[in-house]
Design an enzyme around this catalytic site. Structure first.
Site, short mmCIF file in Angstrom:
data_model
loop_
_atom_site.label_atom_id
_atom_site.label_comp_id
_atom_site.label_asym_id
_atom_site.label_seq_id
_atom_site.Cartn_x
_atom_site.Cartn_y
_atom_site.Cartn_z
N LYS A 148 0.83 -1.21 0.00
CA LYS A 148 0.00 0.00 0.00
C LYS A 148 0.86 1.26 0.00
O LYS A 148 0.60 2.19 -0.76
CB LYS A 148 -0.92 0.04 1.24
CG LYS A 148 -1.94 -1.07 1.31
CD LYS A 148 -2.91 -0.86 2.45
CE LYS A 148 -2.26 -0.82 3.83
NZ LYS A 148 -1.62 -2.10 4.24
N ARG B 100 -9.00 1.34 9.29
CA ARG B 100 -8.55 -0.03 9.56
C ARG B 100 -9.61 -0.82 10.30
O ARG B 100 -9.43 -2.00 10.56
CB ARG B 100 -7.31 0.05 10.44
CG ARG B 100 -6.02 -0.08 9.58
CD ARG B 100 -5.08 -0.83 10.11
NE ARG B 100 -3.77 -1.16 10.01
CZ ARG B 100 -2.73 -0.52 9.53
NH1 ARG B 100 -2.83 0.63 8.99
NH2 ARG B 100 -1.56 -1.07 9.57
N ARG C 44 11.94 -5.88 4.15
CA ARG C 44 11.53 -4.48 4.10
C ARG C 44 12.45 -3.58 4.92
O ARG C 44 12.86 -3.94 6.01
CB ARG C 44 10.09 -4.36 4.62
CG ARG C 44 9.60 -2.92 4.58
CD ARG C 44 8.15 -2.83 4.34
NE ARG C 44 7.40 -2.94 5.57
CZ ARG C 44 6.09 -2.68 5.63
NH1 ARG C 44 5.43 -2.33 4.54
NH2 ARG C 44 5.45 -2.81 6.75
N ARG D 120 11.77 -1.90 10.70
CA ARG D 120 10.78 -1.49 11.68
C ARG D 120 10.61 -2.58 12.73
O ARG D 120 10.56 -3.75 12.40
CB ARG D 120 9.43 -1.24 10.98
CG ARG D 120 9.30 0.14 10.43
CD ARG D 120 8.15 0.26 9.47
NE ARG D 120 6.90 -0.33 9.96
CZ ARG D 120 5.77 -0.32 9.26
NH1 ARG D 120 5.74 0.24 8.06
NH2 ARG D 120 4.69 -0.86 9.75
N ARG E 251 -0.02 -8.90 13.26
CA ARG E 251 -0.63 -7.86 12.43
C ARG E 251 -1.53 -8.48 11.36
O ARG E 251 -2.57 -7.91 11.01
CB ARG E 251 0.45 -6.99 11.78
CG ARG E 251 1.19 -6.15 12.82
CD ARG E 251 2.45 -5.53 12.25
NE ARG E 251 2.16 -4.50 11.27
CZ ARG E 251 3.03 -4.08 10.36
NH1 ARG E 251 4.23 -4.62 10.30
NH2 ARG E 251 2.70 -3.15 9.52
#
Ligand code: AMP
Length: 211
Positions: free
Chosen positions: A13, A88, A123, A156, A167
Site C-alpha cells: 500500500k 482499519r 523491508r 521497523r 498484524r
C-alpha cells in the site's frame, strides 16, 4: 480522487500510494507514517501509540480519527488524497462518513499471507521520512540510505516475524470486513498483487481507469 488503500500489512500500500500520489498530484495520508513520526518526536500521540504499534495491535480508533480529520482539513487535501492505512476498522470508516468525508474508491490489494511473511523480512524503512524499500524488489540506490532524503534505512520493530503474524491476524479480524463495507456502497475495487511493483501499479491504474 479521494482514494482509500486497503490490504494486509506488507501488501504494498505504502509503495503504491507514493507512486499514485506523484502520478495524480495529490498527497498520501499514511497513519502509520504519522504515528511513527509522532513516536520519534515523543509527542503525546506518539507516547500513547508506541506500545500498540510496537506489538502489532491497532491504536485506539479515537486517536486515529482525530489525527486523520485534522490532516484532511489542510489545504493540500482540497483536490483529493490517498488514505494509506486508514480506515482499519468499521468504526473508523463510519467516523469518516459521520465527519462528512466522502471517498470515491476503496482499492484493495489482494495478497496471500505466506507472500507477505516472506516480503516483510526484506523491508527497510527510512528513519527520517518513512519511505519504504525492499532489499530485493525495490533496493535503494546506495545501500542503507534513503534515495529521497539520505536518511538511514532501518528494520521497523513491527516487521519482526512474530509481530507480522499478529498484524496479519488483526488485519483479517478487524480490517478485512471493510471490503464488504465499501462493496455495499459500490466503491470497492480489487486488484491482485503482481510479481513486480510496476505490474501492480499497472493493474491499479487499469482498475481505477487512470491509464
Ligand atoms: P502501517 O505502517 O500502516 O502498517 O501501520 C503501522 C502500525 O500503526 C499498525 O500496526 C498500527 O499499530 C498503527 N496504525 C496505523 N494506522 C492505524 C489505524 N488506522 N488504526 C489503528 N492503528 C493504526
Amino acid at each position: 480522487m479521494k482514494l482509500i488503500l486497503l490490504g494486509a500489512p506488507g501488501a504494498g500500500k505504502g509503495t503504491q500510494a507514493e507512486i499514485l500520489s506523484r502520478r495524480l498530484g495529490i498527497p498520501t495520508i499514511s497513519t502509520g507514517n504519522i504515528l511513527r513520526a509522532a513516536m520519534k518526536n515523543g509527542t503525546p500521540v506518539g507516547l500513547q501509540a508506541k506500545a500498540y504499534v510496537e506489538s502489532g495491535r491497532l491504536v485506539p480508533d479515537d486517536v486515529i480519527i482525530g489525527i486523520v480529520c485534522e490532516r484532511l482539513a489542510e489545504p493540500d487535501c482540497a483536490n483529493g488524497y490517498i488514505l494509506d492505512g486508514m480506515p482499519r476498522t468499521i468504526p473508523q470508516a463510519e467516523a469518516l462518513e459521520a465527519n462528512g468525508i466522502e471517498i470515491d474508491r476503496a482499492l484493495s490489494i489482494e495478497i496471500a499471507d505466506a507472500v507477505i511473511v516472506e516480503r516483510m523480512s526484506g523491508r527497510r524503512t527510512c528513519k527520517d521520512c518513512g519511505a519504504t524499500y525492499h532489499v530485493v524488489s525495490n533496493p535503494p540506490k546506495a545501500e542503507g540510505r534513503c534515495d529521497l532524503c539520505g536518511g538511514e534505512l532501518t528494520i521497523r520493530k513491527d516487521d519482526a516475524p512474530e509481530t507480522v503474524k499478529a498484524r496479519l491476524d488483526v488485519y483479517h479480524a478487524e480490517t478485512e470486513p471493510l471490503k464488504d463495507f465499501y462493496a455495499a456502497r459500490g466503491k470497492l475495487v480489487s486488484v491482485d498483487n503482481q510479481p513486480t511493483i510496476e505490474l501492480t501499479t499497472a493493474a491499479i491504474e487499469k482498475a481505477l481507469d487512470i491509464q
